[in-house]
Write a protein that holds these residues in place. Structure first.
Motif, mmCIF file in Angstrom:
data_model
loop_
_atom_site.group_PDB
_atom_site.id
_atom_site.type_symbol
_atom_site.label_atom_id
_atom_site.label_comp_id
_atom_site.label_asym_id
_atom_site.label_seq_id
_atom_site.Cartn_x
_atom_site.Cartn_y
_atom_site.Cartn_z
ATOM 1 N N GLY A 25 0.799 -1.216 0.000
ATOM 2 C CA GLY A 25 0.000 0.000 0.000
ATOM 3 C C GLY A 25 0.836 1.273 0.000
ATOM 4 N N VAL A 26 0.170 2.434 0.090
ATOM 5 C CA VAL A 26 0.848 3.728 0.166
ATOM 6 C C VAL A 26 0.088 4.621 1.140
ATOM 7 C CG1 VAL A 26 1.599 3.562 -2.264
ATOM 8 C CG2 VAL A 26 -0.433 4.892 -1.700
ATOM 9 N N ILE A 27 0.719 5.719 1.531
ATOM 10 C CA ILE A 27 0.045 6.742 2.341
ATOM 11 C C ILE A 27 -0.768 7.601 1.383
ATOM 12 C CG2 ILE A 27 0.350 8.683 3.915
ATOM 13 C CD1 ILE A 27 1.075 5.938 5.095
ATOM 14 N N MET A 28 -2.081 7.409 1.385
ATOM 15 C CA MET A 28 -2.934 7.976 0.343
ATOM 16 C C MET A 28 -3.051 9.498 0.410
ATOM 17 S SD MET A 28 -3.653 5.490 -1.609
ATOM 18 C CE MET A 28 -4.843 6.311 -2.678
ATOM 19 N N LYS A 29 -2.915 10.090 1.585
ATOM 20 C CA LYS A 29 -3.046 11.547 1.672
ATOM 21 C C LYS A 29 -1.917 12.253 0.936
ATOM 22 C CE LYS A 29 -0.610 12.112 6.119
ATOM 23 N NZ LYS A 29 0.519 12.882 5.562
ATOM 24 N N ASP A 30 -0.793 11.561 0.758
ATOM 25 C CA ASP A 30 0.347 12.137 0.042
ATOM 26 C C ASP A 30 0.420 11.635 -1.394
ATOM 27 O OD1 ASP A 30 1.499 13.629 2.262
ATOM 28 O OD2 ASP A 30 1.915 11.657 3.137
ATOM 29 N N TRP A 31 -0.588 10.886 -1.814
ATOM 30 C CA TRP A 31 -0.639 10.329 -3.164
ATOM 31 C C TRP A 31 -1.736 10.982 -4.002
ATOM 32 C CZ3 TRP A 31 1.656 6.286 -6.096
ATOM 33 C CH2 TRP A 31 0.930 5.899 -7.241
ATOM 34 N N SER B 295 3.082 15.198 -2.661
ATOM 35 C CA SER B 295 4.514 14.988 -2.422
ATOM 36 C C SER B 295 5.028 13.653 -2.940
ATOM 37 C CB SER B 295 4.806 15.116 -0.920
ATOM 38 O OG SER B 295 3.995 14.225 -0.171
ATOM 39 N N THR B 296 4.257 12.585 -2.774
ATOM 40 C CA THR B 296 4.741 11.275 -3.215
ATOM 41 C C THR B 296 4.944 11.222 -4.717
ATOM 42 O OG1 THR B 296 3.742 10.122 -1.340
ATOM 43 C CG2 THR B 296 4.161 8.797 -3.303
ATOM 44 N N LEU B 297 4.181 11.975 -5.460
ATOM 45 C CA LEU B 297 4.246 11.922 -6.920
ATOM 46 C C LEU B 297 5.136 12.991 -7.542
ATOM 47 C CD1 LEU B 297 0.506 11.148 -7.824
ATOM 48 C CD2 LEU B 297 2.397 9.558 -7.393
ATOM 49 N N THR B 298 5.754 13.842 -6.723
ATOM 50 C CA THR B 298 6.584 14.920 -7.289
ATOM 51 C C THR B 298 7.741 14.418 -8.156
ATOM 52 O OG1 THR B 298 7.785 15.049 -5.173
ATOM 53 C CG2 THR B 298 5.994 16.637 -5.542
ATOM 54 N N PRO B 299 8.302 13.215 -7.936
ATOM 55 C CA PRO B 299 9.398 12.786 -8.813
ATOM 56 C C PRO B 299 9.000 12.634 -10.285
ATOM 57 C CG PRO B 299 9.439 11.524 -6.778
ATOM 58 C CD PRO B 299 8.156 12.300 -6.774
ATOM 59 N N ILE B 300 7.697 12.522 -10.588
ATOM 60 C CA ILE B 300 7.298 12.375 -11.989
ATOM 61 C C ILE B 300 6.747 13.680 -12.565
ATOM 62 C CG2 ILE B 300 6.898 9.878 -11.841
ATOM 63 C CD1 ILE B 300 3.866 10.539 -11.676
ATOM 64 N N GLU B 301 7.090 14.799 -11.945
ATOM 65 C CA GLU B 301 6.615 16.094 -12.431
ATOM 66 C C GLU B 301 6.954 16.305 -13.906
ATOM 67 O OE1 GLU B 301 4.800 19.422 -12.937
ATOM 68 O OE2 GLU B 301 4.822 18.702 -10.860
ATOM 69 N N ILE C 294 9.351 5.883 1.673
ATOM 70 C CA ILE C 294 9.488 4.695 0.820
ATOM 71 C C ILE C 294 8.609 4.836 -0.418
ATOM 72 C CG2 ILE C 294 9.090 2.208 0.658
ATOM 73 C CD1 ILE C 294 9.740 1.993 3.630
ATOM 74 N N ASP C 295 7.357 5.282 -0.214
ATOM 75 C CA ASP C 295 6.452 5.473 -1.348
ATOM 76 C C ASP C 295 7.068 6.406 -2.387
ATOM 77 O OD1 ASP C 295 4.670 4.000 0.186
ATOM 78 O OD2 ASP C 295 3.483 5.737 0.797
ATOM 79 N N GLN C 296 7.597 7.525 -1.923
ATOM 80 C CA GLN C 296 8.168 8.517 -2.837
ATOM 81 C C GLN C 296 9.433 7.985 -3.492
ATOM 82 O OE1 GLN C 296 8.216 12.480 -1.279
ATOM 83 N NE2 GLN C 296 9.758 13.212 -2.731
ATOM 84 N N HIS D 45 10.080 4.882 -4.294
ATOM 85 C CA HIS D 45 9.668 3.979 -5.373
ATOM 86 C C HIS D 45 9.245 4.784 -6.612
ATOM 87 C CE1 HIS D 45 8.792 0.030 -2.963
ATOM 88 N NE2 HIS D 45 10.009 0.501 -2.770
ATOM 89 N N VAL D 46 8.562 5.903 -6.405
ATOM 90 C CA VAL D 46 8.164 6.737 -7.540
ATOM 91 C C VAL D 46 9.397 7.355 -8.205
ATOM 92 C CG1 VAL D 46 6.807 8.746 -8.269
ATOM 93 C CG2 VAL D 46 5.873 7.155 -6.591
ATOM 94 N N GLU D 47 10.433 7.645 -7.427
ATOM 95 C CA GLU D 47 11.699 8.106 -8.009
ATOM 96 C C GLU D 47 12.284 7.040 -8.934
ATOM 97 O OE1 GLU D 47 14.028 8.944 -4.589
ATOM 98 O OE2 GLU D 47 13.110 10.899 -4.205
ATOM 99 N N MET D 48 12.199 5.779 -8.542
ATOM 100 C CA MET D 48 12.687 4.696 -9.398
ATOM 101 C C MET D 48 11.840 4.585 -10.664
ATOM 102 S SD MET D 48 15.327 3.621 -7.765
ATOM 103 C CE MET D 48 15.499 5.339 -7.228
ATOM 104 N N LEU D 49 10.534 4.795 -10.517
ATOM 105 C CA LEU D 49 9.662 4.811 -11.693
ATOM 106 C C LEU D 49 10.091 5.921 -12.654
ATOM 107 C CD1 LEU D 49 7.051 3.905 -13.215
ATOM 108 C CD2 LEU D 49 5.837 5.632 -11.850
ATOM 109 N N ALA D 50 10.431 7.089 -12.113
ATOM 110 C CA ALA D 50 10.849 8.217 -12.952
ATOM 111 C C ALA D 50 12.101 7.869 -13.750
ATOM 112 C CB ALA D 50 11.085 9.450 -12.088
ATOM 113 N N HIS D 51 13.009 7.116 -13.165
ATOM 114 C CA HIS D 51 14.200 6.674 -13.911
ATOM 115 C C HIS D 51 13.788 5.841 -15.122
ATOM 116 C CE1 HIS D 51 18.280 5.084 -14.608
ATOM 117 N NE2 HIS D 51 17.656 3.938 -14.855
ATOM 118 N N PHE D 52 12.879 4.900 -14.908
ATOM 119 C CA PHE D 52 12.403 4.045 -15.993
ATOM 120 C C PHE D 52 11.712 4.869 -17.074
ATOM 121 C CE2 PHE D 52 8.844 1.001 -17.319
ATOM 122 C CZ PHE D 52 9.604 0.424 -18.321
ATOM 123 N N LEU D 53 10.845 5.778 -16.659
ATOM 124 C CA LEU D 53 10.136 6.610 -17.631
ATOM 125 C C LEU D 53 11.118 7.458 -18.438
ATOM 126 C CD1 LEU D 53 7.148 7.833 -15.408
ATOM 127 C CD2 LEU D 53 7.152 5.939 -17.052
ATOM 128 N N GLY D 54 12.173 7.929 -17.788
ATOM 129 C CA GLY D 54 13.178 8.707 -18.494
ATOM 130 C C GLY D 54 13.878 7.896 -19.566
#
Length: 442
Positions: free
Chosen positions: A49-55, A68-74, A339-341, A343-352
């Motif tokens: 799961g994730v902390i939904m208030k920050d997602w 905040s959790t999704l800021t790495p994919i801005e 941790i949630d954020q 993981h999204v940073e790792m996703l941003a690497h892949f998307l890049g």
């Protein structure tokens, strides 16, 4: 005499090695109509799961602010859909008692309610990645690729009377056949570039003894091909082969490091020592596989349900699963959000990587659909509704990003999976508890 176009299935070959090529202009006949773009699908799972208030964004539509959790994919905002309101009702107990983590992993791509058993009589559903692999994967060397980042087992019990198979994979080729993932980058690399025409151990031994790059073995073919290409294709070929060599170099460095620093039995050959290196290396391999059209369907698990990885690099020494039962403790919630954020940073690497790699008429990201999410929302309460879900990429024109879409609470997650299948040209009448495709993705 009219020059013949290169086949899309052209390989560079050498002793015990073969390297598929990316799309080149020379593969399109002169004056030919542009071919329909190839669309790929990647399914990226984050467990516990994730902390939904920050997602979850407060606003819907295009005017939303990334939490905040999704800021790495801005930088990928314009190609991102944040999707809210989806649920997996078949991940709930439905009379079976505890075992939410097992049911979460089992249901994410199937929408099925797994049979509660620790034995060999497991039963789940057909996962959407394997539906796609059967329909569009037969034209590529690998119908699908299953990747993970932790050593796991597929037998025995892992969660309150449920088989480990339910927690440790998200891919099912039939209701009784879970597909184990590969966690070793070296073996993934060899699946992608090893020569399927021979299993001669002598050829492999020669290569290892000489400690040469796989690309050295296909140098002759490269030298014969390059002069026949235009300047643009030569640059594209050089960039692609550089990326293959860089991934191979990193794997070899890891193996040399392992040989010096660690007993061979303690760490499998080719597995990086940190989570970050591991996920980035696997992401680079997936991008290369997509670019060379070696596969069009990939699943990757950043974490497994109930997994207890720690994250010292971001200051979180707590085990992930234990921390996810935060009991509303603010300090634990803060560490879990990190941790949630991350993981999204790792996703941003892949998307890049997908954005930087070019295909026939755009980037790989333009022609991909990347689904990222979890099958639990509030892990403290084990809730299977309001699931954290992102869909990133253009899907060859099938997806219009830059929006936060909210569907009625309880909308089956499987409706989104059916919609993705439609975008890939695969008509699937039903999946798990689906009720029909979602509107508004384009």
């Amino acid at each position: 005499m009219k020059k013949q176009p290169l086949s899309r299935r052209t390989f560079l070959r050498g002793l015990g090695a073969s390297v598929a090529l990316p799309y080149l202009d020379a593969m399109t006949p002169a004056f030919a109509a542009a071919a329909a773009p190839i669309t790929r699908a990647a399914f990226v799972y984050t467990a516990n799961g994730v902390i939904m208030k920050d997602w979850t964004p407060t606003e819907t539509g295009s005017g939303f602010v990334l939490p905040s959790t999704l800021t790495p994919i801005e930088s990928f905002r314009d190609q991102t859909l944040v999707v809210s309101g989806l649920a997996h009702r078949n991940g709930e107990a439905l009379g079976d008692g505890p075992g939410d983590h097992a049911r979460a992993g089992a249901s994410w791509l199937t929408g099925a309610h797994p049979k509660k058993t620790r034995g060999a009589d497991i039963r789940n559903g057909w996962s959407i990645d394997q539906v796609l692999a059967e329909a569009i994967g037969q034209t590529t060397p690998l119908p699908s690729l299953e990747i993970g980042l932790e050593d796991v087992r597929m037998v025995g019990g892992c969660d309150s009377g449920y088989s480990c198979a339910y927690s440790n994979t998200i891919s099912w080729s039939s209701p009784t056949t879970p597909l184990p993932y590969e966690s070793n980058p070296r073996r993934v690399f060899e699946r992608l570039f090893g020569d399927g025409e021979t299993t001669d151990p002598e050829a492999r031994a020669i290569r290892l003894r000489q400690d040469r790059s796989l690309l050295d073995f296909v140098l002759g073919d490269t030298q014969r091909l390059a002069p026949t290409l235009g300047a643009s294709d030569r640059n594209k070929l050089e960039d692609y082969l550089d990326s293959v060599r860089e991934v191979e170099r990193r794997i070899q460095n890891i193996e040399r490091q392992d040989a010096v620093e660690l007993p061979s039995l303690d760490r499998p050959e080719g597995v990086p020592p940190t989570f970050e290196e591991h996920v980035q290396l696997m992401s680079d391999l997936i991008a290369i596989a997509f670019q060379a059209d070696l596969t069009r369907v990939v699943t990757i698990m950043y974490s497994r349900e109930g997994g207890n990885r720690t994250y010292p690099s971001i200051g979180v020494p707590d085990a992930h699963h234990g921390l996810s039962h935060h009991q509303n403790n603010p300090e634990r919630i803060t560490r879990l959000q990190k941790i949630d954020q991350h993981h999204v940073e790792m996703l941003a690497h892949f998307l890049g990587k997908l954005r930087d790699a070019q295909d026939e008429t755009g980037s790989l990201l333009d022609h991909s659909m990347v689904l990222y999410g979890s099958s639990l929302s509030d892990s403290n309460r084990h809730t299977h509704d309001e699931l954290p879900t992102l869909l990133v990429g253009g899907g060859s024109g099938m997806v219009r990003g830059g929006r936060h879409l909210r569907f009625p609470d309880g909308t089956p997650m499987t409706n989104l999976l059916l919609t993705m299948a439609d975008g890939l040209g695969v008509s699937q009448e039903r999946l798990g508890d689906s009720t029909g495709p979602l509107p508004s993705l384009t």
